[in-house]
Design a protein around this motif. Structure first.
Motif, PDB file in Angstrom:
ATOM      1  N   PRO A  41       0.842  -1.205   0.000  1.00  0.00           N
ATOM      2  CA  PRO A  41       0.000   0.000   0.000  1.00  0.00           C
ATOM      3  C   PRO A  41       0.876   1.255   0.000  1.00  0.00           C
ATOM      4  N   ARG A  42       0.493   2.212  -0.800  1.00  0.00           N
ATOM      5  CA  ARG A  42       1.244   3.463  -0.872  1.00  0.00           C
ATOM      6  C   ARG A  42       0.284   4.641  -0.959  1.00  0.00           C
ATOM      7  N   THR A  43       0.674   5.735  -0.321  1.00  0.00           N
ATOM      8  CA  THR A  43      -0.127   6.955  -0.316  1.00  0.00           C
ATOM      9  C   THR A  43      -0.205   7.535  -1.722  1.00  0.00           C
ATOM     10  N   PRO A  44      -1.380   7.959  -2.162  1.00  0.00           N
ATOM     11  CA  PRO A  44      -1.470   8.608  -3.476  1.00  0.00           C
ATOM     12  C   PRO A  44      -0.583   9.850  -3.528  1.00  0.00           C
ATOM     13  N   VAL A 104       6.334   8.165   9.261  1.00  0.00           N
ATOM     14  CA  VAL A 104       6.303   6.856   8.608  1.00  0.00           C
ATOM     15  C   VAL A 104       4.923   6.249   8.832  1.00  0.00           C
ATOM     16  N   ARG A 105       4.150   6.179   7.752  1.00  0.00           N
ATOM     17  CA  ARG A 105       2.865   5.481   7.795  1.00  0.00           C
ATOM     18  C   ARG A 105       3.144   3.981   7.733  1.00  0.00           C
ATOM     19  N   LEU A 106       2.487   3.215   8.576  1.00  0.00           N
ATOM     20  CA  LEU A 106       2.790   1.784   8.667  1.00  0.00           C
ATOM     21  C   LEU A 106       1.889   0.919   7.790  1.00  0.00           C
ATOM     22  N   HIS A 107       0.755   1.413   7.359  1.00  0.00           N
ATOM     23  CA  HIS A 107      -0.143   0.653   6.481  1.00  0.00           C
ATOM     24  C   HIS A 107      -0.307  -0.799   6.944  1.00  0.00           C
ATOM     25  N   VAL A 138       3.245  -4.967   8.278  1.00  0.00           N
ATOM     26  CA  VAL A 138       3.283  -3.526   8.041  1.00  0.00           C
ATOM     27  C   VAL A 138       4.071  -3.239   6.769  1.00  0.00           C
ATOM     28  N   HIS A 139       3.777  -2.090   6.184  1.00  0.00           N
ATOM     29  CA  HIS A 139       4.377  -1.678   4.922  1.00  0.00           C
ATOM     30  C   HIS A 139       4.821  -0.226   5.061  1.00  0.00           C
ATOM     31  N   PRO A 140       5.926   0.013   5.793  1.00  0.00           N
ATOM     32  CA  PRO A 140       6.303   1.381   6.159  1.00  0.00           C
ATOM     33  C   PRO A 140       6.569   2.265   4.939  1.00  0.00           C
ATOM     34  N   GLU A 141       6.075   3.492   5.028  1.00  0.00           N
ATOM     35  CA  GLU A 141       6.249   4.473   3.966  1.00  0.00           C
ATOM     36  C   GLU A 141       6.438   5.851   4.595  1.00  0.00           C
ATOM     37  N   ALA A 142       7.484   6.549   4.214  1.00  0.00           N
ATOM     38  CA  ALA A 142       7.741   7.891   4.722  1.00  0.00           C
ATOM     39  C   ALA A 142       7.034   8.925   3.851  1.00  0.00           C
ATOM     40  N   ALA A 168      -7.565  11.717  -0.442  1.00  0.00           N
ATOM     41  CA  ALA A 168      -6.184  12.182  -0.530  1.00  0.00           C
ATOM     42  C   ALA A 168      -5.174  11.220   0.092  1.00  0.00           C
ATOM     43  N   TRP A 169      -5.582  10.442   1.092  1.00  0.00           N
ATOM     44  CA  TRP A 169      -4.619   9.661   1.863  1.00  0.00           C
ATOM     45  C   TRP A 169      -4.742   8.144   1.717  1.00  0.00           C
ATOM     46  N   THR A 170      -5.901   7.635   1.329  1.00  0.00           N
ATOM     47  CA  THR A 170      -6.081   6.193   1.267  1.00  0.00           C
ATOM     48  C   THR A 170      -5.387   5.614   0.045  1.00  0.00           C
ATOM     49  N   PRO A 171      -4.574   4.566   0.215  1.00  0.00           N
ATOM     50  CA  PRO A 171      -3.908   3.949  -0.933  1.00  0.00           C
ATOM     51  C   PRO A 171      -4.908   3.545  -2.017  1.00  0.00           C
ATOM     52  N   ALA A 172      -4.453   3.590  -3.266  1.00  0.00           N
ATOM     53  CA  ALA A 172      -5.312   3.267  -4.401  1.00  0.00           C
ATOM     54  C   ALA A 172      -5.918   1.876  -4.246  1.00  0.00           C
ATOM     55  N   ASP A 173      -7.172   1.746  -4.689  1.00  0.00           N
ATOM     56  CA  ASP A 173      -7.900   0.469  -4.703  1.00  0.00           C
ATOM     57  C   ASP A 173      -8.197  -0.050  -3.306  1.00  0.00           C
ATOM     58  N   GLU A 174      -8.068   0.793  -2.286  1.00  0.00           N
ATOM     59  CA  GLU A 174      -8.402   0.362  -0.946  1.00  0.00           C
ATOM     60  C   GLU A 174      -9.352   1.368  -0.321  1.00  0.00           C
ATOM     61  N   GLY A 175     -10.396   0.875   0.316  1.00  0.00           N
ATOM     62  CA  GLY A 175     -11.313   1.753   1.017  1.00  0.00           C
ATOM     63  C   GLY A 175     -10.720   2.175   2.340  1.00  0.00           C
ATOM     64  N   PRO A 176     -11.336   3.132   3.015  1.00  0.00           N
ATOM     65  CA  PRO A 176     -10.811   3.617   4.289  1.00  0.00           C
ATOM     66  C   PRO A 176     -10.811   2.549   5.375  1.00  0.00           C
ATOM     67  N   ARG A 177     -11.579   1.470   5.191  1.00  0.00           N
ATOM     68  CA  ARG A 177     -11.589   0.394   6.172  1.00  0.00           C
ATOM     69  C   ARG A 177     -10.933  -0.865   5.595  1.00  0.00           C
ATOM     70  N   ALA A 178      -9.831  -0.713   4.899  1.00  0.00           N
ATOM     71  CA  ALA A 178      -9.091  -1.868   4.402  1.00  0.00           C
ATOM     72  C   ALA A 178      -8.791  -2.810   5.564  1.00  0.00           C
ATOM     73  N   GLU A 179      -8.643  -4.092   5.252  1.00  0.00           N
ATOM     74  CA  GLU A 179      -8.507  -5.113   6.296  1.00  0.00           C
ATOM     75  C   GLU A 179      -7.227  -4.880   7.087  1.00  0.00           C
ATOM     76  N   GLY A 180      -7.353  -4.147   8.167  1.00  0.00           N
ATOM     77  CA  GLY A 180      -6.224  -3.822   9.013  1.00  0.00           C
ATOM     78  C   GLY A 180      -6.380  -4.416  10.393  1.00  0.00           C
ATOM     79  N   PRO A 181      -5.927  -3.712  11.429  1.00  0.00           N
ATOM     80  CA  PRO A 181      -5.960  -4.284  12.780  1.00  0.00           C
ATOM     81  C   PRO A 181      -7.345  -4.354  13.418  1.00  0.00           C
TER      82      PRO A 181
END
Length: 273
Positions: free
Chosen positions: A3-6, A27-30, A142-146, A230-243
């Protein structure tokens, strides 16, 4: 695919050069549901907890074991947005997943040198009786991204007042709100600015009495109806399967620390969306 920020929708510093001095990296952990291993960076995964150390328990609920929230290896971070203490390469965060007077959870921050391969580690006990299900993070890789952030609620009031008319004009003319789309990233992140949903409340160190520095934001989701474009990675809704956390009304827990005092005292704040 990680996952990456648009890409940023606008050049913030070109539009509002006044905020450039307040630029920070986070660092967003996604976190995404998975099966992290003990030596992996993770949210809600197994910890490298030395066998010779007792598993931590809640000071407010004697004998109630804490649960793993986060493990981050320095080597997995794209940038050292938060300086690790000398000799440490591992950050571990736990909390008690039971309601407490005046707060939701009781956290613990641990910095350490990761145990050597082959060293005996202690398995986590089961969650305590009375644990609130929404406070138990699902195991996630996690998929860390600065990324770059600018203050929202933390912007000095006099500067906000000076820029507010231009913020409003931008939203009216182009549909982008500085507060929700251009300033602070939502989700679980290290460093940068807290993800306040309400007025900021930065704690002061109990030792030196100076304002503490933001360490970690743990929010319920990576985005919402206001910020997701603005912030949700492409092709993922705001409630992507996370914690799978629900902290208050989709709010967040914010951890702060003092990097001036020995032992790096820490404190928490929380708010509702």
């Amino acid at each position: 695919m990680n996952p990456r920020t648009p890409g940023r929708p606008l050049d913030v510093e070109a539009l509002f050069p006044e905020v450039a001095p307040y630029r920070r990296r986070t660092v967003r952990l996604h976190p995404r549901a998975g099966s992290p291993r003990r030596r992996d960076s993770s949210v809600g995964g197994p910890l490298l907890w030395p066998a010779e150390e007792p598993w931590p328990t809640c000071p407010d609920h004697p004998g109630s074991p804490m649960v793993a929230v986060l493990q981050l290896r320095l080597i997995d971070l794209p940038e050292e947005v938060v300086p690790f203490p000398d000799g440490c390469d591992l950050l571990q965060v736990l909390w008690c997943p039971r309601d407490h007077d005046g707060c939701w959870v009781e956290p613990l921050v641990v910095w350490r040198r990761a145990p050597a391969k082959g060293a005996r580690v202690r398995p986590a006990p089961p969650p305590p009786a009375g644990a609130v299900r929404q406070y138990l993070p699902r195991p996630c890789t996690v998929h860390p991204e600065a990324v770059t952030e600018y203050p929202s609620w933390d912007l000095p009031q006099e500067l906000w007042d000076a820029l507010e008319e231009r913020f409003d004009r931008l939203e009216e003319e182009r549909g982008w709100a500085y507060q929700y789309h251009l300033s602070t990233a939502p989700g679980i992140k290290l460093g940068g600015y807290p993800g306040w949903s309400q007025e900021p409340d930065v704690p002061r160190c109990p030792v030196c009495r100076q304002p503490m520095e933001h360490l970690l934001t743990v929010e319920s989701t990576e985005g919402d109806a206001l910020s997701s474009t603005a912030w949700t990675p492409a092709d993922e809704g705001p409630r992507a399967e996370g914690p799978g956390l629900t902290l208050g009304d989709l709010g967040g827990v914010y951890l702060f620390e003092c990097r001036r005092c020995p032992g790096r005292p820490f404190a928490q704040r929380f708010d509702c969306a």
